[in-house]
Design an enzyme around this catalytic site. Structure first.
Site, PDB file in Angstrom:
ATOM      1  N   ARG A  62       0.825  -1.206   0.000  1.00 57.61           N
ATOM      2  CA  ARG A  62       0.000   0.000   0.000  1.00 57.61           C
ATOM      3  C   ARG A  62       0.865   1.265   0.000  1.00 57.61           C
ATOM      4  O   ARG A  62       0.522   2.278  -0.602  1.00 57.61           O
ATOM      5  CB  ARG A  62      -0.932  -0.019   1.219  1.00 57.61           C
ATOM      6  N   HIS A  66       0.473   4.302  -2.654  1.00 60.22           N
ATOM      7  CA  HIS A  66       0.247   5.702  -2.253  1.00 60.22           C
ATOM      8  C   HIS A  66       1.382   6.596  -2.722  1.00 60.22           C
ATOM      9  O   HIS A  66       1.158   7.736  -3.114  1.00 60.22           O
ATOM     10  CB  HIS A  66       0.082   5.800  -0.736  1.00 60.22           C
ATOM     11  N   ASN A  94      -4.042   8.026   5.088  1.00 61.00           N
ATOM     12  CA  ASN A  94      -2.827   7.354   5.566  1.00 61.00           C
ATOM     13  C   ASN A  94      -3.108   6.289   6.610  1.00 61.00           C
ATOM     14  O   ASN A  94      -2.238   5.490   6.908  1.00 61.00           O
ATOM     15  CB  ASN A  94      -1.842   8.373   6.159  1.00 61.00           C
ATOM     16  N   HIS A 193      -5.841  -6.118  -2.615  1.00 58.57           N
ATOM     17  CA  HIS A 193      -6.675  -6.271  -1.416  1.00 58.57           C
ATOM     18  C   HIS A 193      -6.852  -7.732  -1.018  1.00 58.57           C
ATOM     19  O   HIS A 193      -7.668  -8.045  -0.167  1.00 58.57           O
ATOM     20  CB  HIS A 193      -8.033  -5.578  -1.632  1.00 58.57           C
TER      21      HIS A 193
HETATM   22  C1  HEM Z   1      -8.665   0.981  -6.566  1.00 59.11           C
HETATM   23  C2  HEM Z   1      -8.651   1.924  -5.657  1.00 59.11           C
HETATM   24  C3  HEM Z   1      -8.293   1.643  -4.234  1.00 59.11           C
HETATM   25  C4  HEM Z   1      -8.986   2.056  -3.147  1.00 59.11           C
HETATM   26  C5  HEM Z   1     -10.254   2.892  -3.150  1.00 59.11           C
HETATM   27  C6  HEM Z   1      -8.322   1.540  -1.985  1.00 59.11           C
HETATM   28  C7  HEM Z   1      -8.722   1.778  -0.686  1.00 59.11           C
HETATM   29  C8  HEM Z   1      -8.170   1.169   0.428  1.00 59.11           C
HETATM   30  C9  HEM Z   1      -8.601   1.381   1.770  1.00 59.11           C
HETATM   31  C10 HEM Z   1      -9.714   2.313   2.209  1.00 59.11           C
HETATM   32  C11 HEM Z   1      -7.866   0.587   2.567  1.00 59.11           C
HETATM   33  C12 HEM Z   1      -7.990   0.404   4.069  1.00 59.11           C
HETATM   34  C13 HEM Z   1      -7.073   1.325   4.819  1.00 59.11           C
HETATM   35  C14 HEM Z   1      -7.339   1.242   6.283  1.00 59.11           C
HETATM   36  O1  HEM Z   1      -8.471   1.049   6.690  1.00 59.11           O
HETATM   37  O2  HEM Z   1      -6.389   1.389   7.043  1.00 59.11           O
HETATM   38  C15 HEM Z   1      -6.945  -0.131   1.719  1.00 59.11           C
HETATM   39  C16 HEM Z   1      -6.026  -1.033   2.165  1.00 59.11           C
HETATM   40  C17 HEM Z   1      -5.078  -1.624   1.362  1.00 59.11           C
HETATM   41  N1  HEM Z   1      -4.871  -1.380   0.026  1.00 59.11           N
HETATM   42 FE1  HEM Z   1      -6.093  -0.343  -1.184  1.00 59.11          FE
HETATM   43  N2  HEM Z   1      -7.228   0.828  -2.372  1.00 59.11           N
HETATM   44  C18 HEM Z   1      -7.164   0.859  -3.741  1.00 59.11           C
HETATM   45  C19 HEM Z   1      -6.181   0.310  -4.534  1.00 59.11           C
HETATM   46  C20 HEM Z   1      -5.102  -0.376  -4.042  1.00 59.11           C
HETATM   47  C21 HEM Z   1      -3.958  -0.758  -4.839  1.00 59.11           C
HETATM   48  C22 HEM Z   1      -3.742  -0.402  -6.300  1.00 59.11           C
HETATM   49  C23 HEM Z   1      -3.129  -1.445  -4.020  1.00 59.11           C
HETATM   50  C24 HEM Z   1      -1.792  -2.061  -4.332  1.00 59.11           C
HETATM   51  C25 HEM Z   1      -1.539  -2.687  -5.451  1.00 59.11           C
HETATM   52  C26 HEM Z   1      -3.761  -1.503  -2.721  1.00 59.11           C
HETATM   53  C27 HEM Z   1      -3.264  -2.165  -1.632  1.00 59.11           C
HETATM   54  C28 HEM Z   1      -3.826  -2.145  -0.375  1.00 59.11           C
HETATM   55  C29 HEM Z   1      -3.348  -2.962   0.726  1.00 59.11           C
HETATM   56  C30 HEM Z   1      -2.244  -3.995   0.682  1.00 59.11           C
HETATM   57  C31 HEM Z   1      -4.129  -2.618   1.835  1.00 59.11           C
HETATM   58  C32 HEM Z   1      -4.024  -3.184   3.254  1.00 59.11           C
HETATM   59  C33 HEM Z   1      -3.192  -2.288   4.127  1.00 59.11           C
HETATM   60  C34 HEM Z   1      -3.016  -2.812   5.527  1.00 59.11           C
HETATM   61  O3  HEM Z   1      -3.295  -3.974   5.812  1.00 59.11           O
HETATM   62  O4  HEM Z   1      -2.580  -2.034   6.371  1.00 59.11           O
HETATM   63  N3  HEM Z   1      -4.940  -0.825  -2.771  1.00 59.11           N
HETATM   64  N4  HEM Z   1      -7.145   0.258   0.408  1.00 59.11           N
HETATM   65  C1  LIG Z   2      -1.691   9.648   9.862  1.00 60.80           C
HETATM   66  O1  LIG Z   2      -2.480  10.779  10.126  1.00 60.80           O
HETATM   67  C2  LIG Z   2      -2.781  10.949  11.494  1.00 60.80           C
HETATM   68  C3  LIG Z   2      -3.773  12.071  11.618  1.00 60.80           C
HETATM   69  O2  LIG Z   2      -3.545  13.098  10.709  1.00 60.80           O
HETATM   70  C4  LIG Z   2      -1.469  11.211  12.262  1.00 60.80           C
HETATM   71  O3  LIG Z   2      -1.739  11.384  13.622  1.00 60.80           O
HETATM   72  C5  LIG Z   2      -0.581   9.982  12.059  1.00 60.80           C
HETATM   73  O4  LIG Z   2       0.649  10.204  12.679  1.00 60.80           O
HETATM   74  C6  LIG Z   2      -0.373   9.714  10.583  1.00 60.80           C
HETATM   75  N1  LIG Z   2       0.348   8.466  10.411  1.00 60.80           N
HETATM   76  C7  LIG Z   2       1.590   8.421   9.961  1.00 60.80           C
HETATM   77  C8  LIG Z   2       2.140   7.077   9.772  1.00 60.80           C
HETATM   78  O5  LIG Z   2       2.222   9.426   9.712  1.00 60.80           O
END
Ligand code: HEM
Ligand SMILES: *[C@@H]1O[C@H](CO)[C@@H](O)[C@H](O)[C@H]1NC(C)=O
Ligand SMILES: *[C@@H]1O[C@H](CO)[C@@H](O)[C@H](O)[C@H]1NC(C)=O
Ligand SMILES: *[C@@H]1O[C@H](CO)[C@@H](O)[C@H](O)[C@H]1NC(C)=O
Ligand SMILES: *[C@@H]1O[C@H](CO)[C@@H](O)[C@H](O)[C@H]1NC(C)=O
Ligand SMILES: *[C@@H]1O[C@H](CO)[C@@H](O)[C@H](O)[C@H]1NC(C)=O
Ligand SMILES: *[C@@H]1O[C@H](CO)[C@@H](O)[C@H](O)[C@H]1NC(C)=O
Length: 325
Positions: A62, A66, A94, A193
């Protein structure tokens, strides 16, 4: 005479073109001469860390996504906020970003081995690949290198460029098109995902108040919705996380597409991939595991090339969290 001049001009043009391509593009093993151990150092540290912490591959995958979607893959995601500037890292999307300490450890080791040579942007790209590949004990996609580091990181740009989990198909498509990525890339990369977790507040509207009448999202599997409600008990819960691929949240595989077909995609943005015929056909293709791995590798190379700085643009940061002074 005339043909001599024109072939001379042709040679100049070709050399010019080659010159531009050479400096302007990423390539395989960019550090082969300048820091031959670079890729091995990254892999070794990443594998050691992932061995003790299986949540890290999702963090690095991720992080790379980003990084690339905001100002290109230039390591801007790693920069800390300063007195004058709120960095990408601190933006709302983030929430789950982590693993910065591991990137710093790698950078320190690389600076000891070959000072000023390996960019932070390349470290992020390699960390994503190597962390996800740990499970297979071999690299599962190719990472081209030669990226250079940017010097600007703005939270507002993260908000404007990172797609939202509430996007529909049209906005997702536009968000990827803005980065010169196709619908194929959108569907394939959403397969990321298959690992990791999401916070309840990114999808609980689908459980509790989808249209404002206290209703569920009809495109979410009702049995799965009932299960999710046991985890996320209110609309405002922003601390609980659930796996995005509940069957195998730590395994990088194509199971994401299988659960998606059962209407168990976690976010509206996941479910949206089934609302367009072309995208839905791509989902069907990716139910084949071999196709998924092949296509994921290709799309990662494309994502990893978004607006990269190469040649003498940008800098090679000495520390990944601050620009060189
Ligand atoms: C298509 C549009 C995408 C949207 C709207 C999206 C949105 C999100 C959101 C909302 C989360 C959860 C974050 C959280 O709750 O902390 C997430 C997690 C994640 N996303 Fe996406 N994402 C997208 C595309 C991608 C792409 C292109 C990748 C990588 C190839 C990716 C990899 C991941 C991974 C690995 C996580 C898990 C992170 C974790 O476990 O901490 N995502 N994504
Ligand atoms: C993500 O954003 C929150 C709130 O803006 C901040 O407190 C936090 O430190 C940020 N996380 C990282 C990894 O920088
Ligand atoms: C903040 O901006 C002021 C005025 O533009 C400048 O003098 C100062 O060095 C900046 N501080 C940082 C930490 O960038
Ligand atoms: C694994 O890494 C994540 C992300 O850095 C961190 O939040 C978590 O505490 C780590 N877990 C262990 C057991 O070290
Ligand atoms: C795509 O880029 C345009 C122009 O910068 C911007 O106005 C629009 O909000 C972007 N769309 C998405 C979905 O990111
Ligand atoms: C559900 O959404 C409606 C319309 O946006 C809002 O008025 C209502 O307060 C929401 N319900 C809850 C429990 O948040
Ligand atoms: C979570 O919600 C609480 C209460 O609404 C809020 O104070 C807090 O800033 C939120 N945290 C994050 C990380 O968004």
């Amino acid at each position: 005479m005339k043909s001599g001049l024109s072939s001379f001009l042709t040679i100049i043009a070709v050399l010019g073109l080659v010159g531009v391509c050479y400096g302007g593009e990423l390539r395989k093993n960019f550090y082969g001469d300048s820091c031959p151990l670079a890729e091995r150092i990254v892999r070794s540290i990443i594998w050691n860390r992932v061995e003790c912490n299986s949540t890290l591959p999702a963090k690095f995958l991720r992080m790379h996504f980003h990084d690339c979607f905001v100002r290109g893959c230039d390591g801007s995601i790693l920069l800390d906020s300063t007195a004058n500037n709120t960095a990408e890292k601190a933006a709302v999307p983030n929430l789950s970003l982590a693993g910065f300490d591991v990137i710093d450890e790698i950078k320190t080791q690389l600076e000891n081995t070959c000072p000023g040579v390996v960019s932070c942007a390349d470290i992020v790209a390699l960390a994503a690949r190597d962390s996800v590949s740990f499970q297979f004990k071999r690299p599962i996609w190719e990472v081209l290198t030669g990226r250079r580091d940017g010097t600007i990181s703005r939270a507002s740009e993260a908000l404007a460029n990172i797609p939202s989990p509430f996007f529909n198909f049209a906005t997702l498509k536009q968000s990827f098109a803005n980065k010169s990525l196709t619908v194929q890339d959108l569907v394939v990369l959403s397969g990321g995902h298959t690992i990791g977790v999401g916070h309840c507040n990114f999808f609980s509207n689908r459980l509790y108040n989808f249209t404002g009448n206290g209703d569920e999202d009809p495109s979410l599997n009702p049995t799965y919705a009932a299960f999710l409600k046991t985890k996320c008990q209110s609309l405002s819960d922003n601390t609980t996380t659930v796996p995005m691929d509940p069957g195998s949240p730590l395994s990088f595989d194509n199971n994401y597409f299988k659960i998606l077909k059962q209407n168990e995609g976690l976010f509206q943005s996941d479910a949206a991939l089934l609302t367009n015929e072309g995208a839905s056909n791509i989902v069907d293709e990716l139910l084949d595991s071999e196709d998924f791995f092949t296509e994921f590798g290709k799309s990662m190379v494309r994502m990893g090339a978004i607006d990269v700085r190469t040649g003498s643009s940008g800098e090679i940061r000495k520390k990944c969290n601050v620009v060189n002074s």
